[in-house]
Design a protein around this motif. Structure first.
Motif, PDB file in Angstrom:
ATOM      1  N   GLY A  81     -17.164  -8.577  31.400  1.00  0.00           N
ATOM      2  CA  GLY A  81     -18.523  -9.051  31.654  1.00  0.00           C
ATOM      3  C   GLY A  81     -18.652 -10.552  31.697  1.00  0.00           C
ATOM      4  O   GLY A  81     -19.752 -11.098  31.623  1.00  0.00           O
ATOM      5  N   GLY A  83     -16.842 -12.380  34.152  1.00  0.00           N
ATOM      6  CA  GLY A  83     -16.386 -12.839  35.463  1.00  0.00           C
ATOM      7  C   GLY A  83     -14.880 -12.882  35.637  1.00  0.00           C
ATOM      8  O   GLY A  83     -14.385 -13.323  36.677  1.00  0.00           O
ATOM      9  N   GLY A  85     -12.611 -10.311  35.769  1.00  0.00           N
ATOM     10  CA  GLY A  85     -12.128  -9.354  36.772  1.00  0.00           C
ATOM     11  C   GLY A  85     -12.376  -9.864  38.176  1.00  0.00           C
ATOM     12  O   GLY A  85     -11.486  -9.824  39.046  1.00  0.00           O
TER      13      GLY A  85
END
Ligand SMILES: CC(C)(COP(=O)(O)OP(=O)(O)OC[C@H]1O[C@@H](n2cnc3c(N)ncnc32)[C@H](O)[C@@H]1OP(=O)(O)O)[C@@H](O)C(=O)NCCC(=O)NCCS
Length: 142
Positions: A81, A83, A85
Motif C-alpha cells: 500500500g 506504491g 508493487g
C-alpha cells in the motif's frame, strides 16, 4: 551479488507465497532455490525494492522481441500500500521498453484487488477474461 539476489528473492517468495490467490486459473507454486536461480538462467529479469538490506518487493518479467510478460510481483505484507508493487513493476516495464518491448502483458485474478490495482495504476487494460466452470453439484463424473 547474483547469489545474494537469488537468496533474497527466495526468502521474499517463501514469506509471500500464501498471500497469492489460488484459483482454478491462477496459482503461484512455491519456488525452491533451484527454481529461483533458474529465473535468471531462463533470461527473465528481476526488479526489486530494498528497505535497508532487506528485499521488500520484487517483480519478474520476461521478454521476447517486442513482447514483455510479467511472471509475478510481490511485496512483503508490512510494506504494501505504499506504491512499491507499482514502482518495481513500472521499472520492469520501462526497462523492457528500453530493450524494444512494445506490448506488455500481465495477469491478474479477479479476486486479487491489489494485483488489479497495480495493473490499473500502470495503465494496463483488460483485453481478455478467463472463466472457470464446474458442473452443478451432483453431476460430477465419478
Ligand atoms: C499485489 C501486490 C504486489 C501489490 O503491492 P503493493 O505495493 O501493495 O501495491 P501498491 O502500493 O503499489 O499499489 C498500487 C495500486 O494498487 C492499489 N491497491 C493496492 N492494494 C490494493 C488493494 N488491496 N485493494 C485495492 N487496490 C489496491 C493502490 O491503491 C494503488 O493504486 P493507486 O496508485 O491508484 O493508489 C501485493 O499486494 C502482494 O504482494 N500481494 C501478494 C502477492 C500477489 O498476489 N501478487 C500479485 C499476483 S502476481
Amino acid at each position: 551479488m547474483f547469489v545474494e539476489a537469488a537468496v533474497a528473492l527466495f526468502e521474499l517468495e517463501r514469506t509471500n507465497n500464501a498471500n497469492y490467490p489460488f484459483t482454478p486459473a491462477t496459482s503461484q507454486e512455491l519456488m525452491d532455490r533451484e527454481a529461483i536461480c533458474a529465473l535468471w538462467s531462463r533470461g527473465l529479469r528481476v526488479f526489486g525494492a530494498h528497505d535497508g538490506d532487506q528485499l521488500v518487493g520484487a517483480t519478474v518479467i520476461g521478454q521476447r522481441g517486442g513482447h514483455a510478460e510479467t511472471e509475478f510481483t510481490s511485496v512483503l505484507a508490512g510494506h504494501r500500500g505504499r506504491g512499491i508493487g507499482a514502482a518495481v513493476k513500472a521499472a520492469s516495464v520501462i526497462a523492457c521498453a528500453q530493450s524494444g518491448a512494445r506490448v506488455c502483458g500481465t495477469g491478474g485474478a479477479a479476486v486479487n484487488d491489489a494485483s488489479l490495482g497495480v495493473n490499473r495504476a500502470l495503465g494496463y487494460e483488460i483485453t481478455e477474461r478467463w472463466y472457470s466452470c464446474q458442473p452443478p453439484q451432483g453431476l460430477a463424473a465419478e
